[in-house]
Design a protein around this motif. Structure first.
Motif, short mmCIF file in Angstrom:
data_model
loop_
_atom_site.label_atom_id
_atom_site.label_comp_id
_atom_site.label_asym_id
_atom_site.label_seq_id
_atom_site.Cartn_x
_atom_site.Cartn_y
_atom_site.Cartn_z
N THR A 166 -26.45 -7.57 -6.07
CA THR A 166 -27.14 -8.46 -6.79
C THR A 166 -25.96 -9.30 -7.59
OG1 THR A 166 -26.84 -6.58 -8.53
CG2 THR A 166 -28.89 -6.63 -7.16
N THR A 167 -24.68 -9.42 -7.49
CA THR A 167 -23.78 -10.12 -8.21
C THR A 167 -23.92 -11.62 -7.37
OG1 THR A 167 -22.15 -8.35 -8.37
CG2 THR A 167 -21.18 -10.74 -8.32
N ALA A 168 -23.98 -12.50 -8.44
CA ALA A 168 -24.11 -14.02 -8.12
C ALA A 168 -22.63 -14.63 -8.72
CB ALA A 168 -25.06 -14.51 -8.79
N PRO A 169 -21.79 -14.76 -7.67
CA PRO A 169 -20.43 -15.15 -7.91
C PRO A 169 -20.53 -16.62 -8.52
CG PRO A 169 -20.68 -14.99 -5.74
CD PRO A 169 -21.84 -14.51 -6.17
N SER A 173 -13.52 -19.55 -4.81
CA SER A 173 -13.46 -18.58 -3.79
C SER A 173 -12.97 -17.22 -4.56
CB SER A 173 -12.10 -19.08 -2.80
OG SER A 173 -12.25 -20.49 -2.46
N PRO A 174 -13.98 -16.70 -5.16
CA PRO A 174 -13.76 -15.54 -5.83
C PRO A 174 -13.71 -14.37 -4.85
CG PRO A 174 -16.11 -15.94 -5.90
CD PRO A 174 -15.44 -17.17 -4.91
N SER A 175 -12.97 -13.42 -5.65
CA SER A 175 -12.83 -12.22 -4.59
C SER A 175 -13.61 -11.10 -5.20
CB SER A 175 -11.30 -11.67 -4.71
OG SER A 175 -10.15 -12.54 -4.15
N GLU A 176 -14.43 -10.59 -4.19
CA GLU A 176 -15.51 -9.65 -4.79
C GLU A 176 -15.25 -8.25 -3.93
OE1 GLU A 176 -17.38 -10.34 -7.15
OE2 GLU A 176 -17.05 -12.35 -7.20
N PRO A 191 -16.35 6.26 -1.41
CA PRO A 191 -16.27 5.37 -0.62
C PRO A 191 -14.65 4.58 -0.71
CG PRO A 191 -17.11 4.37 -2.49
CD PRO A 191 -16.85 5.89 -2.70
N ALA A 192 -14.33 3.90 0.16
CA ALA A 192 -13.02 3.15 0.00
C ALA A 192 -13.35 1.73 -0.31
CB ALA A 192 -12.41 3.41 1.52
N THR A 193 -12.69 1.02 -1.41
CA THR A 193 -13.12 -0.14 -1.81
C THR A 193 -11.97 -1.22 -1.82
OG1 THR A 193 -14.63 0.90 -3.39
CG2 THR A 193 -14.13 -1.29 -3.84
N GLY A 194 -12.19 -2.25 -1.29
CA GLY A 194 -11.36 -3.54 -1.33
C GLY A 194 -11.83 -4.75 -1.78
N LEU A 195 -11.18 -5.68 -1.92
CA LEU A 195 -11.57 -7.09 -2.49
C LEU A 195 -11.62 -8.05 -1.16
CD1 LEU A 195 -9.74 -7.61 -5.81
CD2 LEU A 195 -12.14 -7.00 -5.51
N VAL A 196 -12.64 -8.80 -0.98
CA VAL A 196 -12.97 -9.82 0.06
C VAL A 196 -13.19 -11.13 -0.68
CG1 VAL A 196 -14.46 -10.43 1.97
CG2 VAL A 196 -13.48 -8.18 1.73
N THR A 197 -12.43 -12.16 -0.20
CA THR A 197 -12.88 -13.42 -0.74
C THR A 197 -14.00 -14.11 -0.18
OG1 THR A 197 -10.50 -13.95 -0.87
CG2 THR A 197 -11.92 -15.85 -1.20
N VAL A 198 -14.94 -14.70 -0.72
CA VAL A 198 -16.17 -15.49 -0.31
C VAL A 198 -16.15 -16.82 -1.04
CG1 VAL A 198 -17.38 -14.37 -2.36
CG2 VAL A 198 -18.42 -15.39 -0.25
N THR A 199 -16.64 -17.51 0.10
CA THR A 199 -16.80 -19.11 -0.37
C THR A 199 -17.96 -19.49 -1.02
OG1 THR A 199 -15.27 -19.82 1.39
CG2 THR A 199 -16.58 -21.35 0.31
#
Length: 212
Positions: A166-169, A173-176, A191-199
């Motif tokens: 539900t996050t509206a970044p 190019s934020p990392s979510e 879980p295993a969690t990491g950051l992915v960049t989204v345009t």
């Protein structure tokens, strides 16, 4: 050839396991006129089963490791011997499984081995993510649920999802946060969690009425 009785020559003898020949004496009923006679008789002596009063404790391992990685400590038996996993190549599931342990006497000639189950702790393993997925672009105002995650490589099968759909970044190019959830949640930590960049593309505003 005459009346009499047979008896073990030394009835207090405790013979070894196997088929040893032991001395038997024939004593004639008429001991006045006849001598005793001694000979050998084979007797079948079965192996004895040792008594284990306390089975050993097992050190914890992680899922994916075999029983050979778990150390057995302690244990008490009625005779000298050693405790070992019956099948050390077994890789048990996570949890508290009971696995077979065998006690082998030092004197294997006269004693049989004994087997029982011992409980050990198998901790969940942590999956490794070598490549995180890529995210399709979205427009400002859209939530992460509108961005599709593609690809990604982990050490075990599973799925990648946005941690908070539900996050509206903001635009840019934020990392979510992305979460990897193993298919096998019984044996692997989640879980295993990491950051992915989204345009996140800027949005062109709509002007309904221009000022004069």
């Amino acid at each position: 050839s005459v009346a009499g009785t047979f008896a073990w020559t030394t009835p207090t003898t405790a013979p070894p396991a196997g088929t040893p020949s032991e001395s038997v004496t024939f004593t004639p009923a008429d001991a006045t006129d006849y001598n005793t006679v001694t000979g050998s008789v084979s007797v079948s002596v079965g192996k004895a089963t040792p008594t284990v009063s306390a089975w050993p404790t097992a050190s914890p391992i992680n899922f994916g490791q075999t029983l050979a990685s778990s150390t057995l400590t302690g244990g008490t038996a009625s005779v000298a011997g050693t405790f070992a996993w019956t099948t050390p190549t077994t890789a048990p599931p996570a949890g508290s499984p009971s696995e077979s342990v065998t006690f082998t006497p030092t004197d294997t000639t006269d004693y049989t081995s004994a087997t029982a189950s011992v409980t050990l702790t198998v901790n969940k393993a942590t999956p490794t993510v070598s490549v995180w997925p890529t995210a399709s672009p979205i427009n400002f105002g859209q939530t992460l649920a509108s961005s599709t995650l593609t690809g990604g490589t982990a050490s075990v099968p599973g799925t990648f999802t946005w941690t908070t759909l539900t996050t509206a970044p903001p635009a840019g190019s934020p990392s979510e946060s992305v979460t990897f959830t193993p298919t096998d949640a019984t044996d692997y930590n989640t879980p295993a969690t990491g950051l992915v960049t989204v345009t996140v593309n800027k949005v062109t505003p709509t002007v309904s009425v221009w000022r004069e």
